[in-house]
Enzyme design. Structure first.
Site, PDB file in Angstrom:
ATOM      1  N   HIS A 124       0.819  -1.216   0.000  1.00  0.00           N
ATOM      2  CA  HIS A 124       0.000   0.000   0.000  1.00  0.00           C
ATOM      3  C   HIS A 124       0.850   1.262   0.000  1.00  0.00           C
ATOM      4  O   HIS A 124       0.448   2.277  -0.578  1.00  0.00           O
ATOM      5  CB  HIS A 124      -1.015  -0.047   1.146  1.00  0.00           C
ATOM      6  N   HIS A 181       5.606 -14.151   6.508  1.00  0.00           N
ATOM      7  CA  HIS A 181       6.125 -13.016   7.276  1.00  0.00           C
ATOM      8  C   HIS A 181       5.143 -12.612   8.366  1.00  0.00           C
ATOM      9  O   HIS A 181       5.503 -12.496   9.524  1.00  0.00           O
ATOM     10  CB  HIS A 181       6.426 -11.827   6.366  1.00  0.00           C
ATOM     11  N   GLU A 211       5.380 -12.451  12.300  1.00  0.00           N
ATOM     12  CA  GLU A 211       4.825 -11.252  12.928  1.00  0.00           C
ATOM     13  C   GLU A 211       3.313 -11.182  12.768  1.00  0.00           C
ATOM     14  O   GLU A 211       2.752 -10.106  12.552  1.00  0.00           O
ATOM     15  CB  GLU A 211       5.477 -10.001  12.320  1.00  0.00           C
ATOM     16  N   HIS A 243      14.871 -13.789   7.940  1.00  0.00           N
ATOM     17  CA  HIS A 243      13.853 -14.486   8.741  1.00  0.00           C
ATOM     18  C   HIS A 243      14.001 -16.002   8.646  1.00  0.00           C
ATOM     19  O   HIS A 243      13.867 -16.710   9.648  1.00  0.00           O
ATOM     20  CB  HIS A 243      12.439 -14.084   8.302  1.00  0.00           C
TER      21      HIS A 243
END
Ligand code: CO
Length: 296
Positions: A124, A181, A211, A243
């Site tokens: 976004h 993620h 997360e 990660h």
């Protein structure tokens, strides 16, 4: 009488000059006419890990093979990663800088393709940058392509691609746990929606988030309910970067591997990002193809 005629002629000439000037300005700033020039801007979150580069190289190769005549540019949305790379002498543009550069290079049609997994915060933010360039008006057309997961067709293709990632050694009773993620953004719901569809085919497949829901504690309790003894851990991120290396497979006690191993589950780790597999890259490419078709 002669005086009046000459005034009239001067007046007509002046009017003609005004009209010529005003029609001239429609052809473009300072009378320049831009030739149609189509470009692609690929936008990823980015990674500074060497293990992640293979993913970016795979996408780059596939895009250039599909559209050999269209110049391809890259941008990373993560400022932290860009600055980290800059310290190593590797300069990567932000989307705004890349688009400013493309405007300066006289591109008229720009396909911006998000390489994100979901339409979360990064996507976004990118959408806002593309919107800003749209209103500046430097490009005749600038369109942003969806990330990996947008339509139901994407979901189905992604489920197929997830199953293709599972190694042949995996036994039916083993769990397969993908690490997404995860995010605070409303689009986090995509992960559970995808897991629901994948579990219709195989109830031992799980998709969690570093997360965001479902987190590893939740997944661990589901594995316990099903009395799972072994689990395969794979990243559900475009790259096997930081990660995957640390939060998924690391030695730290809060890594997914450590947590599941601590619960008596044998863990097998696969370190490959989704963008290393054609099944996923083809989905991003299908979105890019849709954008480019507007420029024909
Ligand atoms: Co992160």
């Amino acid at each position: 009488m002669k005086h009046v005629w000459s005034r009239l002629i001067v007046g007509i000439l002046a009017l003609g000059l005004v009209l010529a000037t005003s029609t001239g300005s429609f052809a473009g700033h300072h009378g320049t006419h831009k030739e149609k020039k189509v470009g692609i801007l690929l936008v990823a979150f980015g990674s500074s890990e060497a293990s992640a580069q293979v993913s970016f190289e795979n996408i780059d190769r596939k895009v250039k093979a599909a559209w050999p005549d269209v110049p391809v540019y890259w941008a990373y949305t993560s400022r932290i990663i860009r600055h980290k790379l800059a310290r190593q002498g590797k300069i990567l543009d932000s989307p705004a800088v890349a688009l400013a550069r493309m405007a300066d290079e006289q591109f008229t049609h720009v396909a911006v393709q998000s390489l994100h997994t979901i339409a979360g915060a990064e996507y976004h933010d990118l959408r806002r940058v593309v919107g800003a360039f749209k209103s500046i008006g430097d490009f005749e057309s600038i369109i942003l392509g969806y990330p990996l997961l947008a339509t139901q067709t994407d979901m189905e293709k992604t489920v197929d691609a997830l199953f293709d990632m599972i190694p042949a050694d995996r036994k039916k009773e083993d769990a397969v746990v993908f690490m997404g993620h995860g995010t605070h953004h409303p689009s986090n719901a995509f992960y559970a929606a995808l897991m629901f569809q994948a579990q219709r085919r195989d109830p031992h497949l799980f998709i969690g988030g570093v997360e965001g829901y479902p987190e590893i504690d939740e997944i661990q309790s589901w594995l316990a309910e099903k009395k799972i003894k072994a689990a395969w851990l794979l990243p559900f991120m475009s790259v096997a970067g930081d990660h995957a290396k640390n939060d998924m497979a690391g030695d730290e006690e809060d890594s997914w591997r450590s947590i599941l191993s601590g619960a008596g589950i044998t863990c097998h780790v696969i370190m490959k990002g989704t963008a290393e597999y054609d099944g996923f890259v083809d989905i991003w490419l299908s979105h890019l193809k849709g954008v480019l078709s507007h420029f024909d």
